[in-house]
Design an enzyme around this catalytic site. Sequence first.
Site, PDB file in Angstrom:
ATOM      1  N   GLY A 193       2.104 -19.778  42.903  1.00  0.00           N
ATOM      2  CA  GLY A 193       2.801 -18.539  42.591  1.00  0.00           C
ATOM      3  C   GLY A 193       2.330 -17.964  41.266  1.00  0.00           C
ATOM      4  N   HIS A 218      10.342 -16.434  35.521  1.00  0.00           N
ATOM      5  CA  HIS A 218       9.329 -15.780  34.676  1.00  0.00           C
ATOM      6  C   HIS A 218       9.716 -14.341  34.347  1.00  0.00           C
ATOM      7  CE1 HIS A 218       6.029 -18.522  34.005  1.00  0.00           C
ATOM      8  NE2 HIS A 218       5.852 -18.792  35.291  1.00  0.00           N
ATOM      9  N   HIS A 278      11.083 -20.609  40.225  1.00  0.00           N
ATOM     10  CA  HIS A 278      10.156 -20.663  39.084  1.00  0.00           C
ATOM     11  C   HIS A 278       9.628 -19.259  38.746  1.00  0.00           C
ATOM     12  CE1 HIS A 278       6.648 -22.687  36.901  1.00  0.00           C
ATOM     13  NE2 HIS A 278       6.249 -21.436  37.011  1.00  0.00           N
ATOM     14  N   GLU A 279       9.200 -18.537  39.783  1.00  0.00           N
ATOM     15  CA  GLU A 279       8.601 -17.213  39.539  1.00  0.00           C
ATOM     16  C   GLU A 279       9.649 -16.191  39.109  1.00  0.00           C
ATOM     17  OE1 GLU A 279       5.517 -17.198  39.227  1.00  0.00           O
ATOM     18  OE2 GLU A 279       5.160 -19.100  40.233  1.00  0.00           O
ATOM     19  N   GLN A 290       2.652 -13.164  33.480  1.00  0.00           N
ATOM     20  CA  GLN A 290       1.589 -14.139  33.219  1.00  0.00           C
ATOM     21  C   GLN A 290       0.221 -13.478  33.073  1.00  0.00           C
ATOM     22  OE1 GLN A 290       2.938 -16.862  36.629  1.00  0.00           O
ATOM     23  NE2 GLN A 290       2.044 -18.288  35.157  1.00  0.00           N
ATOM     24  N   CYS A 321       2.793 -24.987  35.983  1.00  0.00           N
ATOM     25  CA  CYS A 321       2.694 -23.534  35.800  1.00  0.00           C
ATOM     26  C   CYS A 321       1.291 -23.222  35.306  1.00  0.00           C
ATOM     27  CB  CYS A 321       3.736 -23.085  34.772  1.00  0.00           C
ATOM     28  SG  CYS A 321       3.685 -21.319  34.409  1.00  0.00           S
ATOM     29  N   LEU A 322       0.691 -22.181  35.852  1.00  0.00           N
ATOM     30  CA  LEU A 322      -0.652 -21.802  35.420  1.00  0.00           C
ATOM     31  C   LEU A 322      -0.683 -21.420  33.939  1.00  0.00           C
ATOM     32  CD1 LEU A 322      -1.750 -19.725  38.539  1.00  0.00           C
ATOM     33  CD2 LEU A 322      -2.474 -22.039  37.920  1.00  0.00           C
TER      34      LEU A 322
END
Length: 158
Positions: A46, A134, A130-131, A51, A88-89
């Site tokens: 995701g 953000h 999670h997303e 981000q 997480c990226l």
Amino acid sequence: MGLRKILTDKDPALHKVCKPVTNFDSKLHKLLDDMAETLAEANGVGLAAPQVGILRRVVIVDVGDEIVELVNPTMLETDGEQVGAEGCLSVPGRYGLVKRPYYAKVRAQDRNGDWFEVEGEEIIARCFCHELDHLDGIVYTEVMDRFLTEEELMGDDE
Ligand code: NI
């Protein structure tokens, strides 16, 4: 080609509340296309717009057979519980132990502004949570129990 740079959680953009999308125009479509390309390149599940430095309420999630685009998403319903590894990226190379709902249902707009609902379990539900976090400036490290150790990561098949 539209690869975007993924910011790390040291960047202030990762800690701000994002604004709703109001224009469902070619700029949004380009952002979504670029995010999908960036997610695939990074081998992620995701990605949220902040981000890549865009403070708008836009996320994408790879649900396995397709990329779901969520614009202005809200959590409609959650159920159950799961505790597991999450990455997480924007937090490269590290994983944390995070408790999330087992099931999640999200309402969102698509790239043309039409509303829809999407639901998922396990990793999909985890990813939705999670997303969406953000978009409110929350990185998983702020809600995790703790980071996983090197030993735990080595023993993990994931
Ligand atoms: Ni993330």
